[in-house]
Design a protein around this motif. Structure first.
Motif, mmCIF file in Angstrom:
data_model
loop_
_atom_site.group_PDB
_atom_site.id
_atom_site.type_symbol
_atom_site.label_atom_id
_atom_site.label_comp_id
_atom_site.label_asym_id
_atom_site.label_seq_id
_atom_site.Cartn_x
_atom_site.Cartn_y
_atom_site.Cartn_z
ATOM 1 N N ILE A 82 0.815 -1.219 0.000
ATOM 2 C CA ILE A 82 0.000 0.000 0.000
ATOM 3 C C ILE A 82 0.850 1.273 0.000
ATOM 4 C CG2 ILE A 82 -1.839 1.259 1.179
ATOM 5 C CD1 ILE A 82 -2.605 -1.459 -0.142
ATOM 6 N N PRO A 83 1.887 1.386 0.836
ATOM 7 C CA PRO A 83 2.688 2.627 0.814
ATOM 8 C C PRO A 83 3.294 2.925 -0.556
ATOM 9 C CG PRO A 83 3.171 1.350 2.783
ATOM 10 C CD PRO A 83 2.335 0.475 1.896
ATOM 11 N N THR A 84 3.813 1.894 -1.238
ATOM 12 C CA THR A 84 4.401 2.103 -2.564
ATOM 13 C C THR A 84 3.323 2.488 -3.569
ATOM 14 O OG1 THR A 84 6.187 0.538 -2.119
ATOM 15 C CG2 THR A 84 5.723 1.031 -4.428
ATOM 16 N N LEU A 114 -7.206 3.744 -0.843
ATOM 17 C CA LEU A 114 -6.234 2.893 -0.153
ATOM 18 C C LEU A 114 -5.895 3.465 1.220
ATOM 19 C CD1 LEU A 114 -3.762 1.939 -3.032
ATOM 20 C CD2 LEU A 114 -5.406 0.445 -1.904
ATOM 21 N N LEU A 115 -5.704 4.778 1.270
ATOM 22 C CA LEU A 115 -5.412 5.417 2.557
ATOM 23 C C LEU A 115 -6.592 5.276 3.520
ATOM 24 C CD1 LEU A 115 -3.591 8.681 1.387
ATOM 25 C CD2 LEU A 115 -2.574 6.735 2.582
ATOM 26 N N ALA A 116 -7.808 5.424 2.992
ATOM 27 C CA ALA A 116 -8.992 5.315 3.839
ATOM 28 C C ALA A 116 -9.118 3.910 4.417
ATOM 29 C CB ALA A 116 -10.240 5.672 3.039
ATOM 30 N N VAL A 117 -8.919 2.894 3.585
ATOM 31 C CA VAL A 117 -9.033 1.505 4.032
ATOM 32 C C VAL A 117 -7.992 1.194 5.106
ATOM 33 C CG1 VAL A 117 -8.732 -0.893 3.306
ATOM 34 C CG2 VAL A 117 -10.090 0.663 1.914
ATOM 35 N N SER A 118 -6.811 1.800 4.953
ATOM 36 C CA SER A 118 -5.752 1.535 5.926
ATOM 37 C C SER A 118 -5.806 2.485 7.122
ATOM 38 C CB SER A 118 -4.378 1.641 5.243
ATOM 39 O OG SER A 118 -4.205 2.917 4.644
ATOM 40 N N GLY A 119 -6.869 3.292 7.196
ATOM 41 C CA GLY A 119 -7.080 4.137 8.354
ATOM 42 C C GLY A 119 -6.223 5.385 8.415
ATOM 43 N N GLN A 120 -5.676 5.795 7.312
ATOM 44 C CA GLN A 120 -4.781 6.968 7.305
ATOM 45 C C GLN A 120 -5.570 8.216 6.894
ATOM 46 O OE1 GLN A 120 -0.725 6.105 5.644
ATOM 47 N NE2 GLN A 120 -1.627 4.104 5.156
ATOM 48 N N SER A 121 -6.537 8.573 7.726
ATOM 49 C CA SER A 121 -7.416 9.693 7.396
ATOM 50 C C SER A 121 -6.665 11.018 7.364
ATOM 51 C CB SER A 121 -8.566 9.755 8.400
ATOM 52 O OG SER A 121 -8.056 9.856 9.725
ATOM 53 N N ASP A 122 -5.659 11.186 8.220
ATOM 54 C CA ASP A 122 -4.894 12.431 8.227
ATOM 55 C C ASP A 122 -4.144 12.621 6.914
ATOM 56 O OD1 ASP A 122 -5.786 12.992 10.745
ATOM 57 O OD2 ASP A 122 -3.979 12.282 11.767
ATOM 58 N N ASP A 123 -3.579 11.545 6.385
ATOM 59 C CA ASP A 123 -2.868 11.621 5.103
ATOM 60 C C ASP A 123 -3.836 11.971 3.978
ATOM 61 O OD1 ASP A 123 -0.511 11.028 6.317
ATOM 62 O OD2 ASP A 123 -0.516 8.898 5.790
#
Length: 607
Positions: A363-365, A389-398
């Protein structure tokens, strides 16, 4: 003198010259140009110029030419301006060289200088300068076929096809060549222009029947006007006259495809590729036709093309995409990475490398690649997939930071990116956050209909019916004939028994505006059901389901049929609705509301 290739140089490398050889080369050019000036004006007395050299260059005076014809020298400032141009060119300062030659060409009206300016400008792809200097050169040397050829080419690129054709005729009359295929290729982009210029091309083809360039240009015009048999006959005649002119068989393959003879075109190209394995144009056309017929063989052809042209980004991308689409990810990945190294098609490379990283669960890549996609075909898709992808991984701030960056980067698209972010929050059941964001957006874009509509739907989702209706009424004040808004508000009012007449009025108007819209027809069927008009309801709902096999429409129709007592048919409708949308919660909810204990699976097994 620094070398300037004719129009399409393979590279821009320039061999360094010593100061002595540079000056000698420059003098050779300038003396030749002066002689040409004298020849054009024999009665004009040469002007007296000071016989001195600048201390910096320490240039010796030009020796007298052993010729009975007097040679008129350039003014000393012109001489040194051109010498500076040659020095600049030798140092790869091509812009300085072009500026000096272009200026002096117009100032001196010398054909040799104009020719030099034209070649430099074409080498640098400086189109405006190339056009002006080429036209000047053709005017100063009307009997030079190369000058007429250059003018034809530049006028064609500039879109002045009528004037380009005039120079092309002069070039042909002088025994030279003319880029008539390029001219025809530009003309055929416009049907009216094709019809207008067709007679001229026909006359040229009749006048020069053995000139392959001329005849093929006319064949291109015939193809554009869909006169395929006539064009094919001309192309095959050119092949007999000029068997090594590969433009002819290449055009033949296009004509065969136009005439629905695709296999014949493929067989011809297969034969040509075997005879001319290094001719990339033939192999590329062969590979393109094979994509629909034999993807594996097409991949082989693109692989060979990439091998022959290892720095051609278009070919690398084509091969990479084929390998990506055929799930040969390990072979596609290094090709996309090569594009990044070559700095070609970088956005496409990042987009597909992100897709590969997604498949690899990296996911990060994937997100890092999606963020590097620039505005273009894949831009919105890259943002959508990256933020999901960010939403699914919980990275709402990003995610929040990404959208802030996008709105700052594209201020004219700020509203669009607010809507994208709100939709992402809604999809992840963050309705309150989505509503807060839309409220914030409306402070900046208070007149945005899309934001008001989104705000209303979010209010409805959160159970705030009054705010929903307020938003819809606001939109209808602006656009009273908006069928979507009329239907949305009317459908919502169906839930309030005291407002059924109002709902019917709104939906009726929407249906009048869009009589074939399945969603509106469904609304009409549902309000008829709630009004107790069951037969009318079934009629509308069946029509809606035929137009759009949606599970919500199926739920409505099944409920009406069940209430009518046609329970077998109701179960069939619901069963098909669940088959079309296995994740539906609407159909099971309808069955539960009707207190139906029989399962759809049991009904399917019984029948």
């Amino acid at each position: 003198m620094f070398p300037v290739p004719h129009p399409n140089p393979a590279a821009r490398s320039v061999s360094p010259l010593s100061r002595k050889s540079l000056i000698a080369a420059a003098l050779s050019l300038l003396l030749g140009a002066c002689a040409q000036q004298q020849a054009q004006a024999p009665d004009q007395a040469p002007p007296q110029e000071p016989q001195q050299a600048t201390p910096q260059e320490n240039v010796a005076p030009v020796p007298a030419v052993a010729n009975e014809t007097a040679v008129r020298a350039f003014p000393i400032d012109t001489f040194y301006t051109l010498l500076v141009a040659e020095v600049a060119g030798n140092r790869e300062q091509y812009d300085v060289a072009l500026a000096n030659y272009f200026h002096q060409a117009e100032r001196t009206q010398d054909a040799g200088v104009a020719a030099r300016a034209t070649r430099i400008a074409r080498f640098l792809n400086a189109r405006r300068a190339a056009l002006r200097s080429a036209r000047l050169w053709a005017e100063l040397e009307p009997e030079d076929p190369e000058a007429q050829l250059a003018a034809t080419a530049e006028l064609t690129l500039a879109g002045d096809l009528a004037t380009a054709l005039v120079h092309a005729k002069k070039a042909l009359a002088l025994g030279g060549d003319a880029p008539l295929q390029s001219l025809a290729a530009t003309a055929v982009s416009n049907r009216e222009l094709t019809e207008q210029m067709m007679p001229e091309f026909r006359r040229l083809a009749e006048k020069y029947p053995t000139n392959g360039e001329v005849v093929l240009a006319y064949a291109m015009m015939l193809r554009a006007s869909e006169q395929y048999p006539q064009a094919l006959a001309l192309v095959r005649r050119v092949q007999e006259q000029h068997p090594r002119l590969l433009d002819a068989p290449l055009l033949e393959t296009h004509l065969l495809v136009d005439m629905d003879k695709r296999q014949e075109a493929i067989h011809l190209l297969e034969k040509l590729v075997s005879i001319y394995p290094q001719e990339s144009r033939l192999r590329l056309q062969y590979a393109r036709l094979l994509i629909r017929e034999d993807l594996a063989l097409a991949q082989q052809q693109f692989a060979e093309l990439v091998k022959q042209n290892p720095r051609d980004g278009n070919l690398i991308l084509s091969l990479a995409l084929i390998r990506y689409e055929t799930d040969h990810i390990d072979e596609a990945k290094p090709l996309f990475e090569r594009l990044l190294t070559l700095e070609q098609h970088q956005s496409a490379a990042h987009f597909y490398l992100a897709g590969i990283a997604e498949k690899e669960k990296d996911i990060p890549t994937a997100v890092a690649h999606y963020r590097k996609v620039e505005p273009g075909n894949d831009y919105v898709e890259a943002i959508t997939r990256g933020t999901e992808l960010l939403a699914v991984s919980g990275q709402s701030d990003d995610n929040r930071a990404w959208f802030v960056e996008l709105r700052q980067r594209h201020p004219q698209q700020e509203e669009h990116f607010y809507l994208m972010e709100a939709e992402l929050l809604r999809k992840n059941d963050l309705h309150q956050q989505a509503l807060k964001l839309v409220d914030q957006a409306l402070e900046k874009h208070s007149d945005s209909g899309r934001l008001i509509y989104t705000q209303a739907l979010l209010n409805d989702k959160l159970g705030n019916g009054a705010a929903f209706e307020q938003g819809m009424r606001k939109l209808l004040e602006r656009d009273p004939d908006n069928a979507t808004i009329l239907n949305a508000l009317g459908y919502k009012l169906i839930d309030d028994e005291s407002r059924h007449d109002e709902a019917l009025q709104l939906i009726s108007k929407a249906l009048e505006l869009r009589p074939d819209d399945a969603a509106i027809i469904d609304s009409m069927g549902w309000i008829q059901y709630r009004l107790g008009n069951h037969n009318e309801a079934v009629k509308y709902l069946q029509e809606a389901l035929e137009k759009l096999p949606d599970h919500e429409i199926a739920a409505h129709l099944g409920e009406v049929l069940w209430v009518q007592g046609n329970r077998e048919k109701a179960m069939e409708v619901w069963q098909q609705g669940m088959k079309n949308n296995p994740q539906s919660t609407i159909i099971p909810a309808a069955m539960k509301r009707l207190q139906i204990n029989e399962s759809l699976e049991q009904h399917a097994s019984d029948n």
